[in-house]
Design an enzyme around this catalytic site. Sequence first.
Site, PDB file in Angstrom:
ATOM      1  CG  ASN A  13      -1.972  -1.000   1.259  1.00 44.17           C
ATOM      2  OD1 ASN A  13      -2.497  -1.383   0.223  1.00 44.17           O
ATOM      3  ND2 ASN A  13      -2.292  -1.496   2.446  1.00 44.17           N
ATOM      4  N   GLY A  41       1.537  -1.092   3.879  1.00 39.24           N
ATOM      5  CA  GLY A  41       0.959  -2.413   3.633  1.00 39.24           C
ATOM      6  C   GLY A  41       1.662  -3.416   4.527  1.00 39.24           C
ATOM      7  CE  LYS A  42      -0.610  -6.725   9.685  1.00 39.07           C
ATOM      8  NZ  LYS A  42      -0.059  -5.743  10.630  1.00 39.07           N
ATOM      9  N   GLY A  43       2.296  -6.594   4.328  1.00 44.40           N
ATOM     10  CA  GLY A  43       3.285  -7.439   3.680  1.00 44.40           C
ATOM     11  C   GLY A  43       4.560  -6.679   3.368  1.00 44.40           C
ATOM     12  CG  ASN A  45       4.519  -1.851   6.667  1.00 43.79           C
ATOM     13  OD1 ASN A  45       4.902  -1.100   5.784  1.00 43.79           O
ATOM     14  ND2 ASN A  45       3.412  -1.629   7.359  1.00 43.79           N
ATOM     15  CD  GLU A 142      -3.031  -5.117   5.312  1.00 42.19           C
ATOM     16  OE1 GLU A 142      -3.443  -4.254   6.100  1.00 42.19           O
ATOM     17  OE2 GLU A 142      -1.983  -4.970   4.647  1.00 42.19           O
ATOM     18  CG  ASN A 188      -3.682  -7.457  17.560  1.00 44.52           C
ATOM     19  OD1 ASN A 188      -4.748  -8.080  17.623  1.00 44.52           O
ATOM     20  ND2 ASN A 188      -3.541  -6.389  16.799  1.00 44.52           N
ATOM     21  CB  ALA A 254       5.200  -0.074  10.989  1.00 45.86           C
ATOM     22  CB  ALA A 255       4.514  -1.370  16.746  1.00 44.31           C
ATOM     23  N   GLY A 256       3.622  -3.807  14.986  1.00 46.28           N
ATOM     24  CA  GLY A 256       3.360  -5.236  14.837  1.00 46.28           C
ATOM     25  C   GLY A 256       4.085  -5.835  13.645  1.00 46.28           C
ATOM     26  CG  ASP A 257       3.181  -4.656   9.776  1.00 41.31           C
ATOM     27  OD1 ASP A 257       2.509  -5.687  10.000  1.00 41.31           O
ATOM     28  OD2 ASP A 257       2.704  -3.636   9.249  1.00 41.31           O
ATOM     29  CB  SER A 296       8.713   3.635  11.989  1.00 43.19           C
ATOM     30  OG  SER A 296       8.036   2.409  11.755  1.00 43.19           O
TER      31      SER A 296
END
Length: 310
Positions: A13, A41-43, A45, A142, A188, A254-257, A296
């Site tokens: 994204n 985008g999670k992927g 990231n 996603e 999470n 983006a912490a989780g990624d 980040s």
Amino acid sequence: MKTPHVVVVGSSNTDMVVKTSHLPKPGETVVGGTFVMAPGGKGANQAAAAARLGAKTTFIAKVGDDLFGRQAVAGYQQEGIDTRWVLRDPHRATGVALILVDDRGENMISVASGANEALSPDDIDHAAEAIRSADIVVMQLETPLPAVCRAAEIAASAGVPVILDPAPAPSGPLPAGLLRHVTYLKPNESEAERLTGVAVADQASAQAAADRLLAAGPKCVVVTLGARGALVVEQAGRGLMVPPHPVSAVDSTAAGDAFCGAWAVALARGESPLAAARFAAVAGALAASRIGAQPSLPTEEEVRRAASCA
């Protein structure tokens, strides 16, 4: 030490982020401050996180044949990511995420998935050799579930461990066939609740949710609990808490990624799930201390330095 090969199957994204004093209520207009446009985008990231932490990284995704898509691919290549399997869709736009972040680092996100919705099992089959050659495969939700299931099936048949970050979580159980192919599951607290029906409020309830998820097939479940850390639960074992790394949170987008990408790299290097989660907790905290998604994400040197100072 062998350089681990991490393959990420997931979303790409362009993130448009506005920093605000507080998140708006329905119908409320909040005058914001800083605006940042960055790749997300999670992927993507998680692929960028793995690459910055020293892994050979391959990304399997789909973007539009547009400006945002071209910018995204160029950025991945600058990170050293193998983009041979980042496909261009001539009919759909690149995914876009609109993100509001408040003074506490909490966020509100709306995503127009665009080309991400077109990633298909056939696309995954074309990239099967990359999946089979990986040390670990990382996926999220996603992109369409049939593509995710196919990637997990190919990896499992080749003996390649699979991490699934079940975000965004469906309201109900994931397909049993998918979970049988997943080695490591990283929800999470809200995702764990949606997947199991167990309200996750503390370590005991996180353990109960993890036990239900383990019964479906994964060998290890990590429930991330935000500022309280993460609970690592392996098959037939009592969960162990990983404490949070102390930082001043600015943007948790983006912490989780960052956690997921770092966990994948450490696992691929042969670390135990618990040791890998400790490394990942530092990476996630550092990402939360900066604004933006991919901007980040920390380097391995930053994570090691922060860990040694804790």
